[in-house]
Design a protein around this motif. Structure first.
Motif, PDB file in Angstrom:
ATOM      1  N   MET A 376       0.834  -1.205   0.000  1.00 10.25           N
ATOM      2  CA  MET A 376       0.000   0.000   0.000  1.00 10.25           C
ATOM      3  C   MET A 376       0.870   1.258   0.000  1.00 10.25           C
ATOM      4  N   SER A 377       1.939   1.224   0.791  1.00 15.73           N
ATOM      5  CA  SER A 377       2.846   2.378   0.871  1.00 15.73           C
ATOM      6  C   SER A 377       3.570   2.620  -0.446  1.00 15.73           C
ATOM      7  N   LEU A 378       3.848   1.547  -1.184  1.00 15.86           N
ATOM      8  CA  LEU A 378       4.565   1.661  -2.458  1.00 15.86           C
ATOM      9  C   LEU A 378       3.626   1.869  -3.639  1.00 15.86           C
ATOM     10  N   GLY A 379       2.332   1.959  -3.368  1.00 14.03           N
ATOM     11  CA  GLY A 379       1.363   2.175  -4.429  1.00 14.03           C
ATOM     12  C   GLY A 379       1.000   0.926  -5.195  1.00 14.03           C
ATOM     13  N   LEU A 380       1.318  -0.245  -4.644  1.00 10.06           N
ATOM     14  CA  LEU A 380       1.036  -1.516  -5.313  1.00 10.06           C
ATOM     15  C   LEU A 380      -0.264  -2.142  -4.837  1.00 10.06           C
ATOM     16  N   PHE A 381      -0.885  -1.531  -3.837  1.00  5.70           N
ATOM     17  CA  PHE A 381      -2.097  -2.091  -3.244  1.00  5.70           C
ATOM     18  C   PHE A 381      -3.027  -0.932  -2.897  1.00  5.70           C
ATOM     19  N   PRO A 382      -4.351  -1.115  -3.064  1.00  7.91           N
ATOM     20  CA  PRO A 382      -5.299  -0.037  -2.726  1.00  7.91           C
ATOM     21  C   PRO A 382      -5.180   0.385  -1.264  1.00  7.91           C
ATOM     22  N   LEU A 383      -5.542   1.620  -0.984  1.00  9.24           N
ATOM     23  CA  LEU A 383      -5.437   2.157   0.364  1.00  9.24           C
ATOM     24  C   LEU A 383      -6.537   1.591   1.264  1.00  9.24           C
ATOM     25  N   ILE A 384      -6.116   0.870   2.303  1.00  6.74           N
ATOM     26  CA  ILE A 384      -7.038   0.369   3.309  1.00  6.74           C
ATOM     27  C   ILE A 384      -6.379   0.557   4.677  1.00  6.74           C
ATOM     28  N   ALA A 385      -7.145   0.312   5.722  1.00  7.70           N
ATOM     29  CA  ALA A 385      -6.595   0.408   7.077  1.00  7.70           C
ATOM     30  C   ALA A 385      -5.789  -0.849   7.368  1.00  7.70           C
ATOM     31  N   MET A 386      -4.456  -0.722   7.363  1.00  9.82           N
ATOM     32  CA  MET A 386      -3.594  -1.879   7.576  1.00  9.82           C
ATOM     33  C   MET A 386      -2.332  -1.456   8.310  1.00  9.82           C
ATOM     34  N   SER A 387      -2.065  -2.092   9.430  1.00  9.11           N
ATOM     35  CA  SER A 387      -0.899  -1.749  10.241  1.00  9.11           C
ATOM     36  C   SER A 387       0.332  -2.516   9.792  1.00  9.11           C
TER      37      SER A 387
END
Length: 424
Positions: A376-387
């Motif tokens: 998610m941080s690298l833009g490879l995954f959609p933005l969701i709530a993930m720690s």
């Protein structure tokens, strides 16, 4: 003669410190004495002579007990413990760079999170994991109770997610995950589990996760179950069929629901694919994160203070990389990935199928958080709530992963006292 046998076993077990090992060794020796006795009877000895000779062949009970004590004493996976402590310490670095540790509330709470997580891992390690095997339905019921409580009786929200709060206790949907993890470890180790039961037991929690709504936890839950499914009592053919059928249903659902998506849902998806076209809206965060990572360099920006959304939670990897640089970020990823590698190595040392299921479930739960947050941080995954495990700020994410580490340590601790004739 039985008294002599019992005396021998008592003298052996008196040399063993671990209570769990005492019972295991007693069962193992009883089995071997019985086998030796039967062989001697077949050779023509009477029952009494055979039993007496079988006991003598075992040798000195004191020496044997000392050997058994050394062989079967509880083990501690110190490598995993060191990794665990190291990541808890690393979790303070983003808080420091963001200036939060200068605030009394954040610093005390972060220390409390580390202490509670450590205590949870240690406490679970000391519990005999084999006792959980018969309590699958209890764990499943507790998990469902949490979801039902949040669905119908929540009294507060955070980031739109329902919570049930009775100070100082706050219950949220992520708390249900470790209970479902333990429940599915039991269900999948049961040869009587039918496919229709699997579907029903899987879909009920999934429905409530989505109804809360808690998409991220529904996603984590689904990945965990479908990974553990591979090590279940189902045949490989059945597992592959379930995977293929589930993927087909998910694809069909996606096609059907595409035309029914609300505008904001469609924009969120398109912004992930083409953030530049939505730079003034949903795409802004994605582009801003990319810009921050491009500015990080190898050694970071220690003095600059840039705005980073959710810098200590969902985007903690971004803030870590920006302030400490890609060199430290890569090192962090390697350290966090070592957990996965270590657990997989330990899995090959475990003889107990139930123990293996627990370890693979732990790997799935941990890895899906790690891969999704970084992706998610690298833009490879959609933005969701993930720690990011152990690094993101928050009690429940850290506690969830500490529980997983505790489970792995519990299985490892007893890896030498599980067998065909011993307990477990």
């Amino acid at each position: 003669m039985k008294n002599k046998k019992h005396t021998f076993l008592n003298e052996v077990t008196d040399q063993i410190k671990s209570k769990e090992a005492k019972k295991f060794v007693a069962n193992e020796l009883s089995y071997h004495l019985k086998e030796t006795k039967n062989d001697l009877i077949e050779k023509g000895l009477t029952e009494e002579e055979a039993e007496e000779k079988a006991v003598k062949q075992m040798g000195s009970p004191i020496k044997l007990g000392q050997q058994m004590n050394k062989l079967y004493r509880p083990k501690v996976d110190w490598l995993l413990v060191i990794l665990f402590v190291m990541t808890l310490v690393l979790g303070f670095l983003p808080m420091y760079s963001l200036g939060y540790l200068h605030e009394r509330h954040f610093s005390i709470y972060k220390i409390m999170i580390a202490l509670i997580s450590s205590s949870a891992a240690l406490g679970i390690m000391l519990v005999d994991y084999r006792k959980w095997k018969k309590r699958g339905w209890l764990f499943y019921t507790i998990g469902m109770f949490i979801l039902l409580l949040l669905r119908y009786f929540s009294n507060s929200t955070i980031n739109g997610l329902p919570r049930f709060r009775i100070p100082p206790i706050t219950i949220e949907s992520q708390m249900a995950l470790p209970f479902f993890f333990l429940a599915w470890s039991t269900f999948f180790s049961n040869e009587k589990l039918k496919v229709w039961k699997f579907v029903m037991l899987f879909m009920i929690p999934l429905f409530f996760f989505l109804a809360l709504p808690s998409v991220s936890n529904a996603y984590i839950y689904s990945v965990m179950v479908f990974v553990m499914l591979w090590w279940s009592k189902f045949s490989r053919k059945t597992v592959l069929f379930i995977w293929a059928f589930s993927f087909s249903c998910l694809l069909l659902l996606g096609i059907i629901s595409w035309n029914t998506l609300k505008d904001y849902q469609l924009v969120r998806f398109l912004a992930f694919l083409h953030p530049e076209k939505y730079s003034d809206g949903r795409g802004y965060i994605i582009l801003h994160v990319k810009e921050l990572l491009s500015k990080a360099g190898w050694f970071g920006n220690h003095l600059d203070k840039e705005f980073i959304p959710e810098a200590h939670t969902n985007f903690v990897f971004v803030s870590f990389t920006y302030y400490y640089g890609w060199l430290f970020a890569i090192a962090l990823v390697l350290i966090l990935s070592l957990f996965i590698a270590r657990i997989i190595v330990v899995t090959h040392q475990i003889k107990d199928p139930y123990g293996k299921l627990l370890l693979m479930g732990a790997v799935a739960l941990y890895a899906v958080q790690l891969a999704t947050n970084i992706g998610m941080s690298l833009g490879l995954f959609p933005l969701i709530a993930m720690s990011l495990p152990f690094i993101s700020y928050g009690l429940m994410p850290s506690l969830l992963n500490a529980i997983l580490i505790g489970v792995v340590l519990s299985v490892y601790r007893r890896k030498d006292i599980t067998g065909n004739h011993g307990i477990g």
